[in-house]
Write an enzyme that holds these catalytic residues in place. Sequence first.
Site, PDB file in Angstrom:
ATOM      1  N   ASP A  14     -45.491  73.434 -22.169  1.00  0.00           N
ATOM      2  CA  ASP A  14     -46.479  72.877 -23.099  1.00  0.00           C
ATOM      3  C   ASP A  14     -47.083  74.018 -23.889  1.00  0.00           C
ATOM      4  O   ASP A  14     -47.079  75.165 -23.427  1.00  0.00           O
ATOM      5  CB  ASP A  14     -47.580  72.109 -22.347  1.00  0.00           C
ATOM      6  CG  ASP A  14     -48.202  71.027 -23.225  1.00  0.00           C
ATOM      7  OD1 ASP A  14     -48.768  71.376 -24.285  1.00  0.00           O
ATOM      8  OD2 ASP A  14     -48.124  69.850 -22.862  1.00  0.00           O
ATOM      9  N   ASP A  60     -41.374  64.961 -25.080  1.00  0.00           N
ATOM     10  CA  ASP A  60     -42.495  64.054 -25.301  1.00  0.00           C
ATOM     11  C   ASP A  60     -43.148  64.568 -26.581  1.00  0.00           C
ATOM     12  O   ASP A  60     -44.015  65.438 -26.544  1.00  0.00           O
ATOM     13  CB  ASP A  60     -43.453  64.107 -24.114  1.00  0.00           C
ATOM     14  CG  ASP A  60     -44.642  63.179 -24.267  1.00  0.00           C
ATOM     15  OD1 ASP A  60     -44.690  62.401 -25.244  1.00  0.00           O
ATOM     16  OD2 ASP A  60     -45.545  63.239 -23.410  1.00  0.00           O
ATOM     17  N   CYS A 113     -45.258  57.965 -28.608  1.00  0.00           N
ATOM     18  CA  CYS A 113     -46.119  56.786 -28.462  1.00  0.00           C
ATOM     19  C   CYS A 113     -46.476  56.294 -29.867  1.00  0.00           C
ATOM     20  O   CYS A 113     -47.582  55.864 -30.131  1.00  0.00           O
ATOM     21  CB  CYS A 113     -47.356  57.072 -27.612  1.00  0.00           C
ATOM     22  SG  CYS A 113     -48.415  58.372 -28.250  1.00  0.00           S
TER      23      CYS A 113
END
Length: 177
Positions: A14, A60, A113
Amino acid sequence: AALMKNRGEIVATDIQEFRLQELRKRARRAGAFNIRPRFVNSIDEMADQYQEYFDIVFVDAPCTGTGTIRRNPGMKWTVSEEMARELAAKQLAILQSCVPLVKRSGRLAYATCSLFKEENEDVIASFLAMHPDFSILPINVIDQSGEVKDSVNFHRLLPHRHGTDGFFCAVLQKSIL
């Protein structure tokens, strides 16, 4: 980690250190000891050490988050077409930077998302046009009884249909050659 029975290695990266700190806590509570959190400024930093190393690379991707409008209705006033275009370009760049990390016959999974085609199907179509060594793997959709209901190229969860946030997922496979 559970599916792997704590064997093998999961490298979790990340660009936000606080997210990795949370992952460390959650992994410890879950008894997952094969997760290796790693702070990166860019995925490109991993290319030398992990050249064609991973069976699966899961992205993601940063996105507009429009799939969460049900929980965050005020966000609809902050998302713009310009923002979606900028994020789509960033998403494509992230996918491209992951290519060297994926083993031959390995998989590259992409998730957002977002509900926008521009951040989902269009990003995948652009990626595949630039990377003929990758192809889409069908995703089996399983119903509540555990039976395979359908096989699709893209899996999408919609708030009004599935009672969840909105999500998109595609799985790509790198050719053996």
